[in-house]
Design a protein around this motif. Structure first.
Motif, short mmCIF file in Angstrom:
data_model
loop_
_atom_site.label_atom_id
_atom_site.label_comp_id
_atom_site.label_asym_id
_atom_site.label_seq_id
_atom_site.Cartn_x
_atom_site.Cartn_y
_atom_site.Cartn_z
N UNK A 118 0.83 -1.20 0.00
CA UNK A 118 0.00 0.00 0.00
C UNK A 118 0.87 1.26 0.00
N UNK A 119 1.88 1.28 0.85
CA UNK A 119 2.76 2.45 0.90
C UNK A 119 3.52 2.61 -0.41
N UNK A 120 3.92 1.49 -1.01
CA UNK A 120 4.58 1.56 -2.31
C UNK A 120 3.70 2.18 -3.37
N UNK A 121 2.42 1.78 -3.40
CA UNK A 121 1.49 2.36 -4.37
C UNK A 121 1.24 3.83 -4.10
N UNK A 122 1.11 4.20 -2.82
CA UNK A 122 0.91 5.61 -2.48
C UNK A 122 2.08 6.45 -2.96
N UNK A 123 3.29 5.96 -2.75
CA UNK A 123 4.47 6.71 -3.18
C UNK A 123 4.59 6.78 -4.70
N UNK A 150 -15.91 5.34 13.10
CA UNK A 150 -14.98 5.94 14.03
C UNK A 150 -13.79 5.04 14.32
N UNK A 151 -14.03 3.73 14.43
CA UNK A 151 -12.95 2.80 14.67
C UNK A 151 -11.96 2.75 13.52
N UNK A 152 -12.47 2.75 12.29
CA UNK A 152 -11.58 2.74 11.13
C UNK A 152 -10.79 4.04 11.05
N UNK A 153 -11.43 5.16 11.36
CA UNK A 153 -10.73 6.45 11.32
C UNK A 153 -9.55 6.43 12.31
N UNK A 154 -9.79 5.88 13.49
CA UNK A 154 -8.75 5.81 14.51
C UNK A 154 -7.65 4.84 14.12
N UNK A 155 -8.04 3.68 13.55
CA UNK A 155 -7.07 2.64 13.23
C UNK A 155 -6.23 2.97 11.99
N UNK A 156 -6.82 3.65 11.03
CA UNK A 156 -6.10 3.97 9.80
C UNK A 156 -5.10 5.11 9.99
N UNK A 157 -5.44 6.06 10.85
CA UNK A 157 -4.62 7.26 10.97
C UNK A 157 -3.14 6.97 11.27
N UNK A 158 -2.79 6.14 12.28
CA UNK A 158 -1.37 5.94 12.57
C UNK A 158 -0.60 5.34 11.40
N UNK A 159 -1.25 4.48 10.62
CA UNK A 159 -0.60 3.88 9.45
C UNK A 159 -0.27 4.94 8.40
N UNK A 160 -1.12 5.95 8.32
CA UNK A 160 -0.95 6.97 7.28
C UNK A 160 -0.14 8.16 7.75
N UNK A 161 -0.04 8.36 9.08
CA UNK A 161 0.71 9.50 9.59
C UNK A 161 2.19 9.40 9.20
N UNK A 162 2.72 8.18 9.20
CA UNK A 162 4.11 8.01 8.79
C UNK A 162 4.33 8.39 7.33
N UNK A 163 3.39 8.01 6.47
CA UNK A 163 3.47 8.38 5.05
C UNK A 163 3.38 9.90 4.91
N UNK A 164 2.44 10.50 5.65
CA UNK A 164 2.25 11.95 5.56
C UNK A 164 3.50 12.70 6.01
N UNK A 165 4.13 12.25 7.09
CA UNK A 165 5.34 12.92 7.57
C UNK A 165 6.50 12.75 6.60
N UNK A 166 6.60 11.55 6.01
CA UNK A 166 7.65 11.32 5.00
C UNK A 166 7.44 12.21 3.79
N UNK A 167 6.19 12.34 3.33
CA UNK A 167 5.91 13.20 2.19
C UNK A 167 6.27 14.64 2.49
N UNK A 168 5.87 15.14 3.66
CA UNK A 168 6.15 16.53 3.99
C UNK A 168 7.66 16.79 4.08
N UNK A 169 8.39 15.82 4.63
CA UNK A 169 9.84 15.98 4.69
C UNK A 169 10.43 16.08 3.29
#
Length: 247
Positions: free
Chosen positions: A27-32, A89-108
């Motif tokens: 998933x992260x590979x496809x996002x990138x 609400x559960x999916x929103x909470x569970x998905x966020x940490x997986x995507x926060x790393x991608x978001x921080x890498x993109x911003x960097x």
């Protein structure tokens, strides 16, 4: 069992388990590489039907938008009110940490100073301190001839750069047409379009605004918009999970 008979704790555990079961390396590979990635069968057909069935019941929602009135396209959607349905609400909470790393890498890579906290509750606290307090998860409904213009879901100064849409209807059975579309506007180049095939219960993760692309010397940012092509027949429901709250 309906979506509202599941306790918040059980729904959160269920969401965490199904999110963890996805192939996050791919998933992260496809996002990138493409700015989007598909999570297959995130929801069961029964869960899709239960969520779609909430649409006529106004008590679950804070507002109702008819797209044609605002030039957004044709079709309509409703924003959920807090508290969100447990599974959403559960999916929103569970998905966020997986995507926060991608978001921080993109911003960097793009030279953007903003960094996102590791858990969603802390991020929502930042939204609320910025006077963004209204929930943004939404349920969309399309009929024949309806479409969603290319757009970005920003809603305020503080916006999380990834979001998720889950298709609740079955293509070819419940509706025809209505493909999810993503476009990239690249500097000094023609735009690139991506049509994302989805089945009922599949979720697509996609970039809200910008993403980094490797150039000959360094990374540069491309601008993205998303939408839905014209529905040819039937009815199409989608739930959107946006991680920042709105003003």
């Amino acid at each position: 069992m309906t979506i509202h008979s599941i306790s918040t704790k059980r729904a959160t555990r269920s969401a965490e388990a199904r999110v963890a079961a996805q192939d996050w390396g791919a998933l992260v590979g496809d996002l990138n590489s493409y700015g989007c990635a598909v999570m297959p069968a995130l929801l069961s057909p029964e869960e899709c039907a239960e969520i779609a069935a909430l649409y006529p019941h106004e008590e679950h929602f804070r507002s109702h938008v008819v797209m044609a009135r605002h030039g957004f396209g044709k079709g309509e959607y409703r924003y959920f009110r807090y508290p969100l349905p447990d599974l959403i609400g559960g999916l929103r909470t569970a998905l966020y940490p997986r995507l926060a790393g991608v978001a921080n890498d993109w911003n960097e890579r793009m030279g953007v100073a903003q960094r996102y906290p590791a858990d969603h509750a802390t991020f929502l606290q930042l939204c609320h301190e910025n006077f963004q307090t209204r929930p943004t998860p939404l349920l969309l409904q399309y009929g024949p001839g309806d479409f969603n213009c290319l757009h970005q879901d920003l809603y305020g100064d503080l916006a999380f750069p990834l979001q998720v849409a889950i298709l609740l209807s079955q293509p070819g059975e419940d509706f025809t047409g209505g493909e999810f579309v993503l476009t990239e506007q690249r500097p000094r180049m023609q735009s690139r379009a991506e049509v994302v095939p989805l089945r009922r219960g599949d979720a697509v993760i996609f970039a809200v605004h910008n993403r980094p692309v490797q150039g000959t010397k360094d990374h540069y940012r491309v601008n993205l918009r998303h939408g839905v092509s014209r529905l040819r027949s039937g009815k199409r429901h989608t739930v959107g999970i946006i991680f920042h709250d709105a003003k």
